[in-house]
Scaffold this motif. Structure first.
Motif, mmCIF file in Angstrom:
data_model
loop_
_atom_site.group_PDB
_atom_site.id
_atom_site.type_symbol
_atom_site.label_atom_id
_atom_site.label_comp_id
_atom_site.label_asym_id
_atom_site.label_seq_id
_atom_site.Cartn_x
_atom_site.Cartn_y
_atom_site.Cartn_z
ATOM 1 N N LEU A 200 1.004 -1.129 -0.066
ATOM 2 C CA LEU A 200 -0.125 0.060 0.011
ATOM 3 C C LEU A 200 0.848 0.656 0.079
ATOM 4 N N MET A 201 2.135 1.128 0.749
ATOM 5 C CA MET A 201 2.561 2.115 1.109
ATOM 6 C C MET A 201 3.554 2.495 -0.799
ATOM 7 N N ALA A 202 3.810 1.800 -1.533
ATOM 8 C CA ALA A 202 4.495 1.351 -2.940
ATOM 9 C C ALA A 202 4.518 3.092 -3.353
ATOM 10 N N ARG A 203 5.540 3.330 -3.795
ATOM 11 C CA ARG A 203 5.860 5.118 -4.723
ATOM 12 C C ARG A 203 4.662 4.817 -5.437
ATOM 13 N N GLY A 204 4.924 6.361 -6.230
ATOM 14 C CA GLY A 204 4.085 6.311 -7.469
ATOM 15 C C GLY A 204 2.322 6.024 -7.309
ATOM 16 N N ARG A 205 1.986 5.082 -6.157
ATOM 17 C CA ARG A 205 0.106 4.907 -5.875
ATOM 18 C C ARG A 205 -0.421 6.165 -5.752
ATOM 19 N N ASN A 206 -1.407 5.810 -6.541
ATOM 20 C CA ASN A 206 -2.150 7.060 -5.897
ATOM 21 C C ASN A 206 -4.180 6.215 -5.709
ATOM 22 N N PRO A 207 -4.426 6.739 -4.144
ATOM 23 C CA PRO A 207 -3.860 7.432 -3.493
ATOM 24 C C PRO A 207 -2.459 7.391 -2.970
ATOM 25 N N SER A 208 -1.762 7.402 -2.108
ATOM 26 C CA SER A 208 -0.678 7.315 -2.072
ATOM 27 C C SER A 208 -0.868 7.549 -0.422
ATOM 28 N N VAL A 209 0.161 6.503 0.159
ATOM 29 C CA VAL A 209 -0.017 6.132 1.687
ATOM 30 C C VAL A 209 1.436 5.955 2.499
ATOM 31 N N GLY A 210 1.850 6.869 3.306
ATOM 32 C CA GLY A 210 2.713 7.512 3.680
ATOM 33 C C GLY A 210 3.136 7.125 5.599
ATOM 34 N N THR A 211 3.987 6.958 6.232
ATOM 35 C CA THR A 211 4.303 7.507 7.784
ATOM 36 C C THR A 211 4.378 8.993 8.063
ATOM 37 N N THR A 212 4.210 8.624 9.080
ATOM 38 C CA THR A 212 4.835 9.810 9.760
ATOM 39 C C THR A 212 5.007 9.925 10.978
ATOM 40 N N VAL A 213 6.142 9.915 12.216
ATOM 41 C CA VAL A 213 6.111 10.052 13.407
ATOM 42 C C VAL A 213 6.409 11.441 14.031
ATOM 43 N N SER A 214 5.987 10.811 15.534
ATOM 44 C CA SER A 214 5.539 12.407 16.251
ATOM 45 C C SER A 214 5.344 11.421 17.498
ATOM 46 N N GLY A 215 6.286 12.349 18.716
ATOM 47 C CA GLY A 215 5.569 11.797 20.044
ATOM 48 C C GLY A 215 5.151 10.295 20.261
ATOM 49 N N GLY A 216 6.384 9.808 19.765
ATOM 50 C CA GLY A 216 6.161 8.001 19.178
ATOM 51 C C GLY A 216 4.681 7.980 18.351
ATOM 52 N N VAL A 217 4.036 8.857 17.948
ATOM 53 C CA VAL A 217 3.132 8.397 17.040
ATOM 54 C C VAL A 217 3.363 8.422 15.817
ATOM 55 N N VAL A 218 2.732 7.456 15.549
ATOM 56 C CA VAL A 218 2.937 6.622 14.104
ATOM 57 C C VAL A 218 1.552 6.673 13.618
ATOM 58 N N SER A 219 1.810 7.415 12.662
ATOM 59 C CA SER A 219 0.582 7.896 11.779
ATOM 60 C C SER A 219 0.750 7.849 9.669
ATOM 61 N N VAL A 220 0.200 7.657 9.779
ATOM 62 C CA VAL A 220 -0.527 6.773 8.226
ATOM 63 C C VAL A 220 -0.926 8.053 7.726
ATOM 64 N N ARG A 221 -0.664 9.003 6.553
ATOM 65 C CA ARG A 221 -0.905 9.574 5.851
ATOM 66 C C ARG A 221 -1.538 9.206 4.665
ATOM 67 N N ILE A 222 -2.286 9.393 3.914
ATOM 68 C CA ILE A 222 -3.198 9.253 2.656
ATOM 69 C C ILE A 222 -3.485 10.218 2.168
ATOM 70 N N ASN A 223 -3.188 10.306 0.544
ATOM 71 C CA ASN A 223 -3.440 11.550 -0.542
ATOM 72 C C ASN A 223 -3.652 11.278 -1.147
ATOM 73 N N ALA A 224 -5.367 11.727 -2.263
ATOM 74 C CA ALA A 224 -6.257 10.818 -2.805
ATOM 75 C C ALA A 224 -6.020 12.009 -3.513
ATOM 76 N N ARG A 225 -5.300 11.983 -4.784
ATOM 77 C CA ARG A 225 -5.146 13.066 -6.030
ATOM 78 C C ARG A 225 -6.099 12.724 -7.318
ATOM 79 N N PHE A 226 -7.404 13.906 -7.229
ATOM 80 C CA PHE A 226 -8.075 13.566 -8.686
ATOM 81 C C PHE A 226 -8.341 14.606 -8.929
ATOM 82 N N ASP A 227 -9.256 14.925 -9.932
ATOM 83 C CA ASP A 227 -10.097 15.654 -10.457
ATOM 84 C C ASP A 227 -10.599 16.448 -10.239
ATOM 85 N N THR A 228 -11.805 15.286 -9.513
ATOM 86 C CA THR A 228 -12.962 15.898 -9.428
ATOM 87 C C THR A 228 -13.253 15.679 -7.566
ATOM 88 N N PRO A 229 -13.276 16.439 -6.565
ATOM 89 C CA PRO A 229 -13.802 16.149 -5.381
ATOM 90 C C PRO A 229 -14.087 14.911 -5.018
#
Ligand code: ATP
Ligand code: MG
Length: 424
Positions: A200-229
């Protein structure tokens, strides 16, 4: 995709005395509507530097948002720089001057003469209303680049950005939208979470899935980029469901959810209460629980028993047990939790004892060793109790160890409330 650059103006920003939060916030807002922010610039309150930065920005992207330097004092030079770049004189905007007079009149004072400059804008520019302050913004076009100038005060900047910049930029942006969601986990490290997410985290996918860490909390950021909302939202929902499926109950919430708020809600839903018995965290766990408005519905009292004597006197922890096992041990946190639960008449009790450092570690109990106990009523007979005890070794400095310990206690309670085994 429409490109944009951002410029922050202020000596305090260039000197590093104030952290530039405006650009971070604006970048997020622009990303949210599919705009590619390709450059951040920060310059001091220096007219030539501001002029150079505006010209550079105009040569890079068709959109620039500037914040700061439109106050009334001599060091506020953004309007002069914009006028110079436009090769246009500053002209008085009578309507804004009237607004300024009214602003002071309402406060029972006369407008200082100095503030008159705030009603001046370069010829050809238009004013952007400021409902929260005296610094009106400006809009102008520099060599084909649309330039928005907003105040540096974050609160004013945000109001104006949302009201005037975003809609206008969205209209230009060609309609691409990014829908985003962030799922939060606590307990596993970033690479372990990434492993669970797999391709799911493979580069180039849309939606993209990436992780970030802050204060021990590992967050999964999902971004979907499309023409319409709608497309973006549907794809986002699907991707989020897939992520949740892979991560199971590790996900405690999304977006603005916090672990304490989630635990509060679970307790209140079950009409349950919790008490705390804290040694090395010194009340941090109680602080986290009570950070949440309305927490009195599930939290009445907590205990900070830092010294061994207090563990014995306040919570009835057996002195011999303290001597034999040491304060940082599972039998001791078990006794702390049971003592606190009895005194507080709470449904659950969490106890924490650990070595936060920098001193006090030993080969068998190094700095970072933390014992946590959770006493709970048995499902089949609530008069009977059980205790979950765990010993952790948290990395980092004193602050980090205390923070992780308090969050881990919340995480353990959450799994118990869900009736799920702790997955780590
Ligand atoms: P304005 O245009 O609203 O008058 P200014 O730059 O003239 O802005 P200052 O008095 O310099 O006003 O700044 C107002 C406050 O806003 C200060 O506390 C300043 O540190 C803060 N500020 C300015 N720019 C930023 C930024 N990019 N990020 C965070 N805070 C900022
Ligand atoms: Mg400034």
């Amino acid at each position: 995709m429409l490109k944009a650059t951002l410029l922050s103006v202020g000596d305090e920003l260039a000197l590093g005395q104030t952290v530039d939060t405006n650009t971070a916030w604006m970048s997020q807002q622009l990303a949210g509507i599919g705009i590619d922010v390709v450059l951040h610039q920060t310059v001091p309150d220096d007219q030539a530097a501001i002029e150079r930065a505006i010209l550079a920005a105009a040569s890079i992207a068709p959109l620039l948002v500037v914040s700061g330097g439109i106050g009334p004092t001599d060091d506020d030079l953004t309007r002069q720089a914009l006028a110079a770049v436009l090769q246009a004189p500053l002209e008085l905007d009578e309507s804004w001057l009237a607004r300024l007079h009214e602003f002071w009149h309402k406060r029972g004072r006369a407008m200082p003469e100095m503030n008159r400059i705030q009603a001046m804008i370069p010829r050809g520019a238009t004013m952007i209303e400021n409902t929260a302050g005296t610094a009106a913004g400006m809009f102008a076009t520099v060599s084909g680049c649309e330039v928005f100038v907003l105040p540096g005060v974050p609160k004013e900047m945000k109001i104006m950005f949302e009201r005037d910049v975003l809609p206008r930029v969205r209209a230009r942006g060609g309609g691409a939208t990014i829908a985003s969601r962030t799922l939060h986990t606590f307990g596993l490290g970033e690479s372990a979470v990434a492993e669970l997410l797999g391709d799911l985290m493979a580069r180039g996918r849309n939606p993209s899935v990436g992780t970030t860490v802050s204060g021990g909390v590992v967050s999964v950021r999902i971004n979907a980029r499309f023409d319409t909302p709608n497309q973006a939202r549907d794809a986002l929902d699907q991707a989020a469901t897939l992520c949740r499926h892979k991560l199971g109950h590790l996900v405690y919430g999304q977006d603005d959810d916090t672990l304490p708020a989630v635990v509060n809600r679970l307790l209140i839903d079950r009409r349950a209460t919790v008490t705390t018995a804290e040694s090395c965290t010194g009340g941090l766990l109680a602080k986290y629980l009570t950070d949440v408005a309305g927490s009195s519905a599930c939290f009445r009292v907590g205990f900070v028993v830092y010294h061994n004597q207090a563990k014995y006197e306040r919570l009835g922890v057996n002195l011999e047990m303290l001597n034999v096992y040491g304060a940082v041990s599972e039998p001791v946190v078990d006794a702390m939790a049971r003592g606190a639960r009895r005194l507080a008449k709470a449904t659950y009790a969490l106890a924490i004892s650990g070595i936060a450092g920098p001193d006090g570690g030993s080969p068998t109990k190094p700095v970072g060793t933390v014992c946590i106990a959770l006493t709970y009523p048995q499902d089949d007979d609530p008069r009977e109790t059980g205790t979950l005890m765990r010993t952790f070794n948290f990395p980092g400095d004193r602050e980090m160890i205390r923070d992780r310990a308090a969050k881990m206690a919340l995480a353990l309670l959450r799994f118990r409330l869900l009736g799920e085994p702790v997955p780590f």
